[in-house]
Design a protein around this motif. Structure first.
Motif, PDB file in Angstrom:
ATOM      1  N   ARG A 129      -1.801   3.039 -13.562  1.00  0.00           N
ATOM      2  CA  ARG A 129      -1.227   3.159 -12.224  1.00  0.00           C
ATOM      3  C   ARG A 129       0.306   3.232 -12.284  1.00  0.00           C
ATOM      4  O   ARG A 129       0.929   3.985 -11.540  1.00  0.00           O
ATOM      5  CB  ARG A 129      -1.655   1.979 -11.340  1.00  0.00           C
ATOM      6  CG  ARG A 129      -3.010   2.105 -10.715  1.00  0.00           C
ATOM      7  CD  ARG A 129      -3.049   3.218  -9.688  1.00  0.00           C
ATOM      8  NE  ARG A 129      -4.334   3.216  -8.975  1.00  0.00           N
ATOM      9  CZ  ARG A 129      -4.663   4.097  -8.045  1.00  0.00           C
ATOM     10  NH1 ARG A 129      -3.817   5.048  -7.707  1.00  0.00           N
ATOM     11  NH2 ARG A 129      -5.849   4.046  -7.457  1.00  0.00           N
TER      12      ARG A 129
ATOM     13  N   ILE B 169       0.708   4.930  -2.608  1.00  0.00           N
ATOM     14  CA  ILE B 169       0.191   4.119  -3.715  1.00  0.00           C
ATOM     15  C   ILE B 169       1.013   2.841  -3.783  1.00  0.00           C
ATOM     16  O   ILE B 169       2.240   2.889  -3.696  1.00  0.00           O
ATOM     17  CB  ILE B 169       0.313   4.865  -5.058  1.00  0.00           C
ATOM     18  CG1 ILE B 169      -0.438   6.194  -5.022  1.00  0.00           C
ATOM     19  CG2 ILE B 169      -0.212   4.000  -6.201  1.00  0.00           C
ATOM     20  CD1 ILE B 169      -0.197   7.062  -6.235  1.00  0.00           C
TER      21      ILE B 169
ATOM     22  N   HIS C 119      -3.451  -1.054  -4.754  1.00  0.00           N
ATOM     23  CA  HIS C 119      -4.303  -0.108  -5.479  1.00  0.00           C
ATOM     24  C   HIS C 119      -4.577  -0.617  -6.896  1.00  0.00           C
ATOM     25  O   HIS C 119      -5.689  -0.446  -7.420  1.00  0.00           O
ATOM     26  CB  HIS C 119      -3.640   1.273  -5.527  1.00  0.00           C
ATOM     27  CG  HIS C 119      -3.550   1.943  -4.194  1.00  0.00           C
ATOM     28  ND1 HIS C 119      -2.536   1.673  -3.308  1.00  0.00           N
ATOM     29  CD2 HIS C 119      -4.353   2.849  -3.597  1.00  0.00           C
ATOM     30  CE1 HIS C 119      -2.712   2.402  -2.216  1.00  0.00           C
ATOM     31  NE2 HIS C 119      -3.804   3.117  -2.357  1.00  0.00           N
TER      32      HIS C 119
ATOM     33  N   ARG D 110       0.808  -1.220   0.000  1.00  0.00           N
ATOM     34  CA  ARG D 110       0.000   0.000   0.000  1.00  0.00           C
ATOM     35  C   ARG D 110       0.843   1.272   0.000  1.00  0.00           C
ATOM     36  O   ARG D 110       0.356   2.343   0.336  1.00  0.00           O
ATOM     37  CB  ARG D 110      -0.947   0.013   1.212  1.00  0.00           C
ATOM     38  CG  ARG D 110      -2.104  -0.967   1.079  1.00  0.00           C
ATOM     39  CD  ARG D 110      -3.086  -0.829   2.204  1.00  0.00           C
ATOM     40  NE  ARG D 110      -4.238  -1.700   2.011  1.00  0.00           N
ATOM     41  CZ  ARG D 110      -5.212  -1.850   2.897  1.00  0.00           C
ATOM     42  NH1 ARG D 110      -5.166  -1.184   4.039  1.00  0.00           N
ATOM     43  NH2 ARG D 110      -6.218  -2.659   2.653  1.00  0.00           N
TER      44      ARG D 110
END
Length: 304
Positions: free
Chosen positions: A277, A226, A230, A206
């Motif tokens: 991401r 991040i 995620h 995380r």
């Protein structure tokens, strides 16, 4: 005198706790263990049991009592502090004794201004002597003034005390808290023969830690909220599947591409989710770089 034959390190991650011991006789790392924390939200109530299991197993494998450990951690609340200490000298030469005194002064100021934190690492980034930058302390150099650029990594006392209490229940003390990502970056830096500046990007569950090295010396350290989880949740939400299946897709993305059961639309969508991401991490990971510096001369190295 320490009579133990092993030095033990515990990597205290958010979804896994890993442990390994360095054998002082054979000079090898041995007896590795890893315990995955299945439910992160309920992990606090389970930590004591997890640590108890680790301590018992380590003592069995090492055939000696586990009295103390080095604990490696990357908490989102780690606070990087940059300090510049400048001085004028009455003497011509810079002495190492002065550096040690300056470090003590810096630590005193940190504890005075950040009473809720402990210092994990005190790092000298570089020396500026008569307006010239040095990465090592020069010897026998005439000078009139100098400054030292420091980077300190601080960890909240609350985090430290909570972890210490858990290990103390099993008669284990923590000798030192170490930043996991910083120590890994130092290890990889020695393995890489590169004249480029380097940004190490450590993608965790995380969180993501970025460490920027210039001329082999650390310049910046950041922790970003991040991580791999995620990406898993993005896949879960968009594809409307549970987290376990989403994690399986993420970890086996190369196989998903070759899976004939998946149509091209699904593959393109999964690819878009993951890459968006990754692009975000890339963008944030390089945000502390001077915009005037060409990133083509900087290596980006990912691990996690």
């Amino acid at each position: 005198m320490d009579k133990n034959n092993f030095i033990t390190f515990v990597d205290y991650g958010s979804n896994a706790i890993r442990i390994g011991s360095y054998n002082k006789i054979s000079k090898n790392f041995e007896n590795h263990q890893e315990i995955i924390i299945q439910n992160l939200d309920s992990a606090i109530s389970n930590q004591e049991k997890i640590i108890e299991k680790i301590v018992i197993e380590t003592e069995k494998k090492n055939n000696e009592y586990l009295n103390e450990i080095f604990l490696m951690i990357d908490d989102l609340n780690i606070l990087p502090i940059h300090i510049v200490n400048s001085k004028k000298l009455d003497e011509s030469y810079l002495k190492k004794e002065w550096i040690e005194k300056i470090i003590e002064e810096i630590k005193y100021e940190i504890y005075k201004n950040y009473p809720d934190y402990e210092i994990m690492h005190t790092i000298i980034k570089n020396y500026v002597i008569d307006e010239k930058k040095f990465y090592e302390l020069p010897e026998n150099l005439n000078l009139k003034k100098f400054s030292i650029n420091f980077l300190l990594l601080l960890l909240p006392k609350k985090v430290i005390n909570n972890i210490k209490k858990i290990f103390a229940l099993h008669n284990v003390s923590i000798k030192k808290f170490i930043s996991t990502s910083y120590s890994k970056s130092l290890f990889y830096l020695e393995e890489i023969d590169s004249k480029n500046d380097i940004i190490f990007v450590d993608i965790g569950y995380r969180r993501t830690c970025t460490t920027y090295f210039e001329n082999g010396r650390i310049e910046e350290f950041k922790i970003l909220p991040i991580g791999g989880d995620h990406i898993t949740k993005d896949i879960s939400k968009v594809l409307k599947i549970d987290n376990l299946n989403a994690e399986e897709i993420k970890l086996n993305f190369d196989r998903v591409i070759l899976d004939q059961k998946k149509n091209n639309t699904d593959i393109e969508l999964i690819q878009k989710i993951i890459f968006s991401r990754i692009e975000e991490l890339l963008e944030i990971s390089t945000i502390f770089k001077d915009k005037k510096i060409n990133l083509k001369n900087t290596k980006l190295i990912f691990f996690g």
